[in-house]
Design a protein around this motif. Structure first.
Motif, PDB file in Angstrom:
ATOM      1  N   LEU A 213       0.810  -1.220   0.000  1.00 53.93           N
ATOM      2  CA  LEU A 213       0.000   0.000   0.000  1.00 53.93           C
ATOM      3  C   LEU A 213       0.842   1.267   0.000  1.00 53.93           C
ATOM      4  O   LEU A 213       0.310   2.355  -0.237  1.00 53.93           O
ATOM      5  CB  LEU A 213      -0.941   0.000   1.210  1.00 53.93           C
ATOM      6  CG  LEU A 213      -2.026  -1.079   1.196  1.00 53.93           C
ATOM      7  CD1 LEU A 213      -2.841  -1.024   2.490  1.00 53.93           C
ATOM      8  CD2 LEU A 213      -2.939  -0.922  -0.013  1.00 53.93           C
ATOM      9  N   TRP A 214       2.138   1.151   0.256  1.00 57.16           N
ATOM     10  CA  TRP A 214       3.007   2.331   0.169  1.00 57.16           C
ATOM     11  C   TRP A 214       3.180   2.809  -1.267  1.00 57.16           C
ATOM     12  O   TRP A 214       3.803   3.848  -1.504  1.00 57.16           O
ATOM     13  CB  TRP A 214       4.372   2.019   0.774  1.00 57.16           C
ATOM     14  CG  TRP A 214       4.370   2.044   2.263  1.00 57.16           C
ATOM     15  CD1 TRP A 214       3.435   2.604   3.067  1.00 57.16           C
ATOM     16  CD2 TRP A 214       5.349   1.465   3.127  1.00 57.16           C
ATOM     17  NE1 TRP A 214       3.749   2.404   4.388  1.00 57.16           N
ATOM     18  CE2 TRP A 214       4.923   1.709   4.459  1.00 57.16           C
ATOM     19  CE3 TRP A 214       6.535   0.756   2.917  1.00 57.16           C
ATOM     20  CZ2 TRP A 214       5.657   1.284   5.561  1.00 57.16           C
ATOM     21  CZ3 TRP A 214       7.257   0.330   4.021  1.00 57.16           C
ATOM     22  CH2 TRP A 214       6.822   0.597   5.318  1.00 57.16           C
ATOM     23  N   ILE A 216       0.803   3.964  -2.924  1.00 52.14           N
ATOM     24  CA  ILE A 216      -0.083   5.135  -3.037  1.00 52.14           C
ATOM     25  C   ILE A 216       0.741   6.397  -2.806  1.00 52.14           C
ATOM     26  O   ILE A 216       1.363   6.545  -1.755  1.00 52.14           O
ATOM     27  CB  ILE A 216      -1.235   5.038  -2.018  1.00 52.14           C
ATOM     28  CG1 ILE A 216      -2.020   3.744  -2.246  1.00 52.14           C
ATOM     29  CG2 ILE A 216      -2.144   6.251  -2.118  1.00 52.14           C
ATOM     30  CD1 ILE A 216      -3.098   3.495  -1.218  1.00 52.14           C
ATOM     31  N   ALA A 218       0.882   9.209  -1.440  1.00 50.97           N
ATOM     32  CA  ALA A 218       0.386  10.152  -0.422  1.00 50.97           C
ATOM     33  C   ALA A 218       1.240   9.943   0.821  1.00 50.97           C
ATOM     34  O   ALA A 218       1.172   8.881   1.453  1.00 50.97           O
ATOM     35  CB  ALA A 218      -1.090   9.916  -0.127  1.00 50.97           C
ATOM     36  N   TRP A 220       1.170  11.262   3.851  1.00 50.50           N
ATOM     37  CA  TRP A 220       0.478  11.099   5.128  1.00 50.50           C
ATOM     38  C   TRP A 220      -0.125   9.693   5.254  1.00 50.50           C
ATOM     39  O   TRP A 220      -0.130   9.105   6.336  1.00 50.50           O
ATOM     40  CB  TRP A 220      -0.618  12.151   5.274  1.00 50.50           C
ATOM     41  CG  TRP A 220      -1.736  12.002   4.271  1.00 50.50           C
ATOM     42  CD1 TRP A 220      -1.814  12.556   3.027  1.00 50.50           C
ATOM     43  CD2 TRP A 220      -2.925  11.219   4.447  1.00 50.50           C
ATOM     44  NE1 TRP A 220      -2.978  12.184   2.405  1.00 50.50           N
ATOM     45  CE2 TRP A 220      -3.682  11.366   3.253  1.00 50.50           C
ATOM     46  CE3 TRP A 220      -3.425  10.431   5.472  1.00 50.50           C
ATOM     47  CZ2 TRP A 220      -4.920  10.739   3.075  1.00 50.50           C
ATOM     48  CZ3 TRP A 220      -4.645   9.805   5.304  1.00 50.50           C
ATOM     49  CH2 TRP A 220      -5.389   9.954   4.107  1.00 50.50           C
ATOM     50  N   LEU A 221      -0.632   9.154   4.134  1.00 50.43           N
ATOM     51  CA  LEU A 221      -1.197   7.804   4.171  1.00 50.43           C
ATOM     52  C   LEU A 221      -0.111   6.760   4.370  1.00 50.43           C
ATOM     53  O   LEU A 221      -0.311   5.759   5.079  1.00 50.43           O
ATOM     54  CB  LEU A 221      -1.975   7.536   2.883  1.00 50.43           C
ATOM     55  CG  LEU A 221      -2.672   6.176   2.791  1.00 50.43           C
ATOM     56  CD1 LEU A 221      -3.680   6.019   3.931  1.00 50.43           C
ATOM     57  CD2 LEU A 221      -3.353   6.022   1.442  1.00 50.43           C
ATOM     58  N   GLN A 222       1.042   6.961   3.778  1.00 53.29           N
ATOM     59  CA  GLN A 222       2.144   6.014   3.948  1.00 53.29           C
ATOM     60  C   GLN A 222       2.601   5.953   5.397  1.00 53.29           C
ATOM     61  O   GLN A 222       2.817   4.867   5.940  1.00 53.29           O
ATOM     62  CB  GLN A 222       3.301   6.413   3.035  1.00 53.29           C
ATOM     63  CG  GLN A 222       3.012   6.247   1.553  1.00 53.29           C
ATOM     64  CD  GLN A 222       4.161   6.703   0.692  1.00 53.29           C
ATOM     65  OE1 GLN A 222       5.141   7.272   1.188  1.00 53.29           O
ATOM     66  NE2 GLN A 222       4.064   6.486  -0.614  1.00 53.29           N
ATOM     67  N   TRP A 223       2.737   7.102   6.034  1.00 54.33           N
ATOM     68  CA  TRP A 223       3.155   7.104   7.440  1.00 54.33           C
ATOM     69  C   TRP A 223       2.061   6.567   8.354  1.00 54.33           C
ATOM     70  O   TRP A 223       2.351   5.946   9.378  1.00 54.33           O
ATOM     71  CB  TRP A 223       3.558   8.511   7.862  1.00 54.33           C
ATOM     72  CG  TRP A 223       4.856   8.952   7.267  1.00 54.33           C
ATOM     73  CD1 TRP A 223       5.042   9.847   6.263  1.00 54.33           C
ATOM     74  CD2 TRP A 223       6.159   8.477   7.639  1.00 54.33           C
ATOM     75  NE1 TRP A 223       6.376   9.981   5.975  1.00 54.33           N
ATOM     76  CE2 TRP A 223       7.087   9.153   6.804  1.00 54.33           C
ATOM     77  CE3 TRP A 223       6.630   7.571   8.570  1.00 54.33           C
ATOM     78  CZ2 TRP A 223       8.460   8.928   6.898  1.00 54.33           C
ATOM     79  CZ3 TRP A 223       7.992   7.350   8.666  1.00 54.33           C
ATOM     80  CH2 TRP A 223       8.897   8.027   7.848  1.00 54.33           C
ATOM     81  N   LEU A 224       0.815   6.763   7.992  1.00 57.86           N
ATOM     82  CA  LEU A 224      -0.283   6.208   8.789  1.00 57.86           C
ATOM     83  C   LEU A 224      -0.291   4.679   8.701  1.00 57.86           C
ATOM     84  O   LEU A 224      -0.467   3.991   9.720  1.00 57.86           O
ATOM     85  CB  LEU A 224      -1.616   6.768   8.300  1.00 57.86           C
ATOM     86  CG  LEU A 224      -2.868   6.244   9.021  1.00 57.86           C
ATOM     87  CD1 LEU A 224      -2.824   6.605  10.508  1.00 57.86           C
ATOM     88  CD2 LEU A 224      -4.130   6.801   8.369  1.00 57.86           C
ATOM     89  N   LEU A 225      -0.090   4.149   7.500  1.00 58.21           N
ATOM     90  CA  LEU A 225      -0.017   2.699   7.345  1.00 58.21           C
ATOM     91  C   LEU A 225       1.180   2.128   8.096  1.00 58.21           C
ATOM     92  O   LEU A 225       1.093   1.043   8.687  1.00 58.21           O
ATOM     93  CB  LEU A 225       0.073   2.343   5.861  1.00 58.21           C
ATOM     94  CG  LEU A 225      -1.173   2.630   5.016  1.00 58.21           C
ATOM     95  CD1 LEU A 225      -0.868   2.406   3.540  1.00 58.21           C
ATOM     96  CD2 LEU A 225      -2.337   1.761   5.462  1.00 58.21           C
TER      97      LEU A 225
END
Length: 311
Positions: A213-214, A216, A218, A220-225
């Motif tokens: 999923l990294w 994607i 984005a 902020w989304l990568q660090w959230l995952l």
């Protein structure tokens, strides 16, 4: 004597009648009877080899003892991969759903650790990091007219070195420390080395979907995952080793190393390529001229040349 007359033995009466019919017949005692009976067998019968009956009896009776396997034989390592699909899936499920009070070793391994799941989980994580990291740079590089795709196979080697060294060396250090503390007189238990490696191997499973999923684009989304995956994975280690460790500093070090692995993989394999310098102005690119520069040095040179010619 009436009662004694009523007690008759039919076997004796039959024998007496036979003797009366043939007075010259003789009877054989029990000691004279043959101890073996000859059996008429077919032509396809084969005599069993010596010792075969004893081996069959031991196998059927479950009394055959297992011989110790040598370290250099294939059968020695085959025991570490003696696990079925249902057990592997159950252990993967337990690694992504840590629950308080459920020890991974006691509720999922159950004195039967394996290396099949940890080996393939680490291998899948290696290729997920290398392939996803390579594909994550394609959208940015394709925008450049001078882009030329070249597969980065060296990232597979780096990912394999990092992941497998972590999955073996860190459990080895933790197991060695627990064994040393147990031998020093402290009242603390310990897991076997194979159980420790098995726990670490299954705990890395949550990083596989995170690495995919990294892709994607984005940040902020990568660090959230990354945070979610590290939290789930570290929780499995904390719930498993806390009953043995009972030391907050050591447990914090275990969790920190586990999270550091994810952060390092994110920064190395998914870092953005260095941006090129500022592009030239469209007007200058069209006319083929350079940007405006100061002409003061050339002006002073012309003035000095004119003054010298007048003299």
């Amino acid at each position: 004597m009436a009662a004694s007359d009523e007690l008759r033995f039919p076997e004796f009466e039959e024998a007496a009648e036979l003797l009366a019919a043939a007075p010259g017949a003789t009877t054989a005692s029990a000691s004279e009877r043959p101890s073996h009976t000859a059996l008429d067998v077919g032509p396809g019968y084969e005599e069993a080899e010596p010792g075969e009956d004893a081996d069959n009896a031991e196998l059927l009776g479950g009394q055959k003892q297992k011989q110790p396997r040598s370290f250099w034989t294939f059968e020695y390592y085959q025991a570490f991969f003696d696990v079925d699909t249902h057990q592997v899936l159950d252990r993967i499920k337990g690694s992504v759903t840590p629950l308080p009070g459920r020890n991974f070793v006691r509720h999922h391994l159950r004195n039967n650790p394996d290396l099949y799941g940890p080996f393939w989980i680490c291998a899948t994580l290696v290729f997920a990091l290398a392939i996803s990291g390579n594909l994550s740079h394609l959208p940015e590089k394709r925008a450049s007219p001078s882009f030329h795709y070249s597969p980065q196979f060296h990232k597979v080697t780096i990912a394999a070195t990092v992941v497998y060294c972590y999955a073996w060396l860190v459990p080895l250090a933790l197991w060695g420390y627990l064994r040393w503390r147990q031998g020093s007189g402290a009242r603390a238990g310990t897991y076997s080395f194979l159980e420790t490696v098995c726990v670490y191997g299954y705990s890395l499973f949550t990083y596989i979907p995170a690495a995919v999923l990294w892709l994607i684009p984005a940040a902020w989304l990568q660090w959230l995952l990354l945070a979610v995956a590290a939290l789930l994975s570290a929780s499995v280690l904390a719930l498993t080793f806390w009953p043995l460790v009972r030391a907050l500093a050591l447990l914090a070090a275990v969790v920190a190393l586990h999270a550091l692995l994810a952060v390092c993989c994110k920064l190395y394999f998914f870092q953005r390529p260095p941006s090129a310098g500022p592009a030239p102005s469209p007007l200058h690119a069209t006319l083929g001229t350079e940007p405006h520069r100061s002409r003061a040095p050339q002006h002073f040179a012309n003035l000095s040349q004119a003054a010298s010619s007048r003299q």
